[in-house]
Scaffold this motif. Structure first.
Motif, PDB file in Angstrom:
ATOM      1  N   GLY A 272       0.834  -1.340  -0.007  1.00 40.53           N
ATOM      2  CA  GLY A 272      -0.096  -0.007   0.152  1.00 40.53           C
ATOM      3  C   GLY A 272       0.953   1.200   0.077  1.00 40.53           C
ATOM      4  O   GLY A 272       0.882   2.073  -0.764  1.00 40.53           O
ATOM      5  N   LEU A 273       1.802   1.344   0.867  1.00 43.88           N
ATOM      6  CA  LEU A 273       2.898   2.437   0.798  1.00 43.88           C
ATOM      7  C   LEU A 273       3.497   2.638  -0.544  1.00 43.88           C
ATOM      8  O   LEU A 273       3.752   3.954  -0.860  1.00 43.88           O
ATOM      9  CB  LEU A 273       3.833   2.223   2.010  1.00 43.88           C
ATOM     10  N   TYR A 274       4.019   1.571  -1.106  1.00 38.13           N
ATOM     11  CA  TYR A 274       4.482   1.616  -2.327  1.00 38.13           C
ATOM     12  C   TYR A 274       3.655   2.210  -3.368  1.00 38.13           C
ATOM     13  O   TYR A 274       4.048   2.814  -4.243  1.00 38.13           O
ATOM     14  CB  TYR A 274       4.820   0.051  -3.139  1.00 38.13           C
ATOM     15  N   LEU A 275       2.277   1.624  -3.510  1.00 39.26           N
ATOM     16  CA  LEU A 275       1.297   2.200  -4.372  1.00 39.26           C
ATOM     17  C   LEU A 275       0.921   3.811  -4.061  1.00 39.26           C
ATOM     18  O   LEU A 275       0.755   4.405  -5.161  1.00 39.26           O
ATOM     19  CB  LEU A 275       0.261   1.169  -4.533  1.00 39.26           C
ATOM     20  N   GLU A 283       6.909  12.683  -0.468  1.00 39.04           N
ATOM     21  CA  GLU A 283       8.394  11.702  -0.321  1.00 39.04           C
ATOM     22  C   GLU A 283       8.965  11.870   0.921  1.00 39.04           C
ATOM     23  O   GLU A 283       8.950  13.200   1.339  1.00 39.04           O
ATOM     24  CB  GLU A 283       9.029  12.109  -1.618  1.00 39.04           C
ATOM     25  N   ASN A 284       9.711  10.964   1.369  1.00 40.55           N
ATOM     26  CA  ASN A 284      10.719  11.307   2.270  1.00 40.55           C
ATOM     27  C   ASN A 284      11.758  10.256   2.265  1.00 40.55           C
ATOM     28  O   ASN A 284      11.659   9.107   1.453  1.00 40.55           O
ATOM     29  CB  ASN A 284      10.098  11.470   3.875  1.00 40.55           C
ATOM     30  N   PRO A 285      12.856  10.038   2.993  1.00 40.73           N
ATOM     31  CA  PRO A 285      14.091   9.367   2.861  1.00 40.73           C
ATOM     32  C   PRO A 285      13.694   7.933   3.085  1.00 40.73           C
ATOM     33  O   PRO A 285      14.260   7.021   2.489  1.00 40.73           O
ATOM     34  CB  PRO A 285      15.176   9.886   3.583  1.00 40.73           C
ATOM     35  N   ALA A 286      12.803   7.977   4.360  1.00 43.07           N
ATOM     36  CA  ALA A 286      12.502   6.566   4.666  1.00 43.07           C
ATOM     37  C   ALA A 286      11.552   5.725   3.665  1.00 43.07           C
ATOM     38  O   ALA A 286      11.857   4.401   3.329  1.00 43.07           O
ATOM     39  CB  ALA A 286      11.657   6.407   6.102  1.00 43.07           C
ATOM     40  N   LEU A 287      10.511   6.420   3.048  1.00 44.90           N
ATOM     41  CA  LEU A 287       9.672   5.821   2.145  1.00 44.90           C
ATOM     42  C   LEU A 287      10.486   5.491   0.774  1.00 44.90           C
ATOM     43  O   LEU A 287      10.160   4.577   0.166  1.00 44.90           O
ATOM     44  CB  LEU A 287       8.593   6.743   1.985  1.00 44.90           C
ATOM     45  N   ALA A 288      11.607   6.547   0.460  1.00 46.44           N
ATOM     46  CA  ALA A 288      12.143   6.125  -0.938  1.00 46.44           C
ATOM     47  C   ALA A 288      12.989   4.884  -0.635  1.00 46.44           C
ATOM     48  O   ALA A 288      13.138   4.171  -1.526  1.00 46.44           O
ATOM     49  CB  ALA A 288      13.037   7.514  -1.221  1.00 46.44           C
ATOM     50  N   GLU A 341      13.491  -1.455  11.971  1.00 42.03           N
ATOM     51  CA  GLU A 341      14.448  -0.543  11.992  1.00 42.03           C
ATOM     52  C   GLU A 341      14.235   0.828  11.834  1.00 42.03           C
ATOM     53  O   GLU A 341      14.832   1.841  12.629  1.00 42.03           O
ATOM     54  CB  GLU A 341      15.528  -0.819  10.901  1.00 42.03           C
ATOM     55  N   GLN A 342      13.259   1.285  10.941  1.00 39.75           N
ATOM     56  CA  GLN A 342      12.774   2.499  10.765  1.00 39.75           C
ATOM     57  C   GLN A 342      12.188   3.138  12.035  1.00 39.75           C
ATOM     58  O   GLN A 342      12.370   4.127  12.597  1.00 39.75           O
ATOM     59  CB  GLN A 342      11.965   2.610   9.666  1.00 39.75           C
ATOM     60  N   ALA A 343      11.271   2.234  12.679  1.00 41.85           N
ATOM     61  CA  ALA A 343      10.615   2.565  14.029  1.00 41.85           C
ATOM     62  C   ALA A 343      11.675   2.819  15.218  1.00 41.85           C
ATOM     63  O   ALA A 343      11.252   3.745  15.965  1.00 41.85           O
ATOM     64  CB  ALA A 343       9.581   1.452  14.324  1.00 41.85           C
ATOM     65  N   ASP A 344      12.701   2.048  14.948  1.00 41.94           N
ATOM     66  CA  ASP A 344      13.794   2.288  15.968  1.00 41.94           C
ATOM     67  C   ASP A 344      14.388   3.519  16.197  1.00 41.94           C
ATOM     68  O   ASP A 344      15.134   4.009  17.194  1.00 41.94           O
ATOM     69  CB  ASP A 344      14.715   1.140  15.997  1.00 41.94           C
ATOM     70  N   THR A 345      14.340   4.151  15.194  1.00 40.92           N
ATOM     71  CA  THR A 345      14.916   5.691  15.052  1.00 40.92           C
ATOM     72  C   THR A 345      14.150   6.676  15.577  1.00 40.92           C
ATOM     73  O   THR A 345      14.415   7.758  15.747  1.00 40.92           O
ATOM     74  CB  THR A 345      15.155   5.856  13.368  1.00 40.92           C
ATOM     75  N   GLY A 346      12.831   6.311  15.907  1.00 42.76           N
ATOM     76  CA  GLY A 346      12.110   7.319  16.445  1.00 42.76           C
ATOM     77  C   GLY A 346      11.049   8.110  15.524  1.00 42.76           C
ATOM     78  O   GLY A 346      10.530   9.105  15.890  1.00 42.76           O
ATOM     79  N   GLU A 347      11.562   7.852  14.284  1.00 42.67           N
ATOM     80  CA  GLU A 347      10.842   8.763  13.241  1.00 42.67           C
ATOM     81  C   GLU A 347      10.023   7.860  12.338  1.00 42.67           C
ATOM     82  O   GLU A 347      10.398   6.807  11.788  1.00 42.67           O
ATOM     83  CB  GLU A 347      11.922   9.357  12.257  1.00 42.67           C
ATOM     84  N   GLY A 348       8.712   8.194  12.253  1.00 38.41           N
ATOM     85  CA  GLY A 348       7.790   7.246  11.656  1.00 38.41           C
ATOM     86  C   GLY A 348       7.879   7.367  10.163  1.00 38.41           C
ATOM     87  O   GLY A 348       8.338   8.604   9.655  1.00 38.41           O
ATOM     88  N   LEU A 349       7.346   6.622   9.409  1.00 35.20           N
ATOM     89  CA  LEU A 349       7.405   6.721   7.997  1.00 35.20           C
ATOM     90  C   LEU A 349       6.576   7.989   7.313  1.00 35.20           C
ATOM     91  O   LEU A 349       7.003   8.651   6.331  1.00 35.20           O
ATOM     92  CB  LEU A 349       6.800   5.464   7.358  1.00 35.20           C
TER      93      LEU A 349
END
Length: 418
Positions: A272-275, A283-288, A341-349
């Motif tokens: 879903g995120l991909y589509l 856009e943001n770095p995590a989603l990219a 791993e992304q969640a552990d950074t404290g920043e959501g997608l």
């Protein structure tokens, strides 16, 4: 109590469901109990010889609610069981009842029943018959496979293509051509996996994999295929009979099926995120990075198609059989680890680059604002086109033909009869 007369607990249950916007009848409740899907009511003894009364349990409300949401008049209840099983694998939304697990035996029976009657299984069986027969049987398989695949959908366009069309509705989109290539590729893949890789040949197989697995290292696959052909081992490169979704479902335990369901939910969320990138999501770095990893896996089409699959019970069956395969399960586990791993950074997608506060809220507002801008732009474009067409037609001639404009009055059917 006379047969057909609902108990006070059933009347309470029907009322509770009605408050949730779900309409069920006492006959439906009785039928579901007879099938072993809905628990019976517990009895509470009143004491002093006053007998007992039935008591409505919250779990019974939750089970009846999910059956009521998915049951359809005239439709086999096994489809409702499959939809129930899929829903039980998703976390409950705030304010909603948690969905309990359906009886495993009913789930297994429903999944096997649905797969046996599916077009996918019929194609697999037709390919097996063709593998044992001659040219006539093989021709019959390809004819039937082409007919079946022609009715289906080849999958969504690439998100970048979708985004380009969203930004510029006039942009050219050759999705029909891509759709046809995917359909042909699906037929060839079934043939290769059922009758052996030699059935389609090395060059065709490489092209098929490139179509169905965009992002895959085609050069590496082509080298492996050439080596297998030179060594005489190509026909076993894809083992004949490797695709057997029915056998996978029949052999799976409750734990294995639950793991496949979890993998399907993970892939659907990521798909879903991909589509959504194609629908203008910021856009943001995590989603990219997530999108790049999905494409590099070569299985982006599977992740994207998992989204609609989990909506329809007939698609749930195929999603679960796919996720029973070790390769798909491994993909889901790997992508889930990326999310962790992304969640552990404290920043959501869902966070705009540089946004320190109200990340998801600002993200959604920016997305909605962008879509509004695109809508306004499209309206302005249409208004400009209409104004231009009106200016060209002021002399009473249609620009396309030069014929006089039709100035006859338009009469309603009632006026014509007067």
């Amino acid at each position: 109590m006379a047969r057909g007369e609902p108990s006070p607990a059933d009347m309470e249950l029907i009322g509770r469901l009605a408050a949730l916007g779900i309409t069920v009848s006492a006959a439906q409740l009785e039928r579901w109990r007879g099938l072993g899907l809905l628990p019976g009511h517990a009895r509470a003894w009143l004491g002093r010889g006053r007998g007992s009364v039935s008591v409505l349990a919250e779990e019974t409300v939750a089970v009846a609610a999910v059956l009521g949401r998915h049951a359809r008049s005239g439709r086999d209840v096994r489809w409702a069981v499959i939809a129930w099983y899929a829903e039980a694998g998703r976390p409950a939304l705030p304010g909603e009842l948690a969905v309990p697990e359906p009886p495993w035996q009913a789930v297994r029976e429903a999944l096997v029943w649905a797969m046996r009657r599916s077009t996918a299984q019929r194609l697999v069986e037709a390919a097996r018959t063709a593998a044992r027969g001659g040219e006539e049987e093989q021709d019959a398989f390809y004819t039937e496979a082409g007919r079946v695949m022609g009715r289906g959908h080849g999958g969504p366009a690439h998100p970048e293509v979708m985004r380009r069309v969203l930004e510029d509705p006039g942009a050219e989109l050759d999705h029909q051509g891509e759709d046809r290539r995917r359909r042909r590729g699906a037929v060839r893949m079934v043939a290769a996996a059922t009758m052996g890789a030699g059935e389609v040949g090395g060059e065709v197989l490489v092209d098929t994999l490139a179509t169905l697995m965009p992002g895959l290292d085609s050069a590496g696959v082509a080298a492996s295929v050439r080596q297998a052909e030179e060594s005489g081992e190509f026909n076993g490169w894809l083992r004949a009979g490797a695709v057997d979704p029915l056998s996978l479902l029949e052999a799976a335990s409750a734990q294995e099926m639950a793991a496949a369901r979890h993998a399907a939910v993970v892939l659907a969320g990521i798909g879903g995120l991909y589509l959504m990138h194609g629908l203008g999501m910021p856009e943001n770095p995590a989603l990219a990075r997530l999108r790049a990893l999905v494409e590099e896996s070569g299985l982006s089409l599977i992740a994207a198609q998992m989204v609609p699959m989990l909506i329809n019970p007939s698609g749930v069956v195929h999603a679960l059989s796919m996720c029973l395969a070790p390769e798909i399960a491994a993909l889901a586990a790997w992508l889930e680890s990326v999310l962790t791993e992304q969640a552990d950074t404290g920043e959501g997608l869902l966070r705009l680059p540089g946004a320190d506060q109200d990340g998801p809220q600002a993200f959604m507002q920016a997305w909605i604002g962008h879509l509004h801008q695109l809508t306004d732009r499209a309206r302005a474009r249409r208004a400009g086109a209409a104004e231009k067409a009106g200016a060209e037609d002021v002399d009473g001639a249609r620009p396309s033909t030069g014929a006089p404009a039709d100035t006859r009055p338009t009469w309603s059917s009632t006026e014509q009869g007067q």
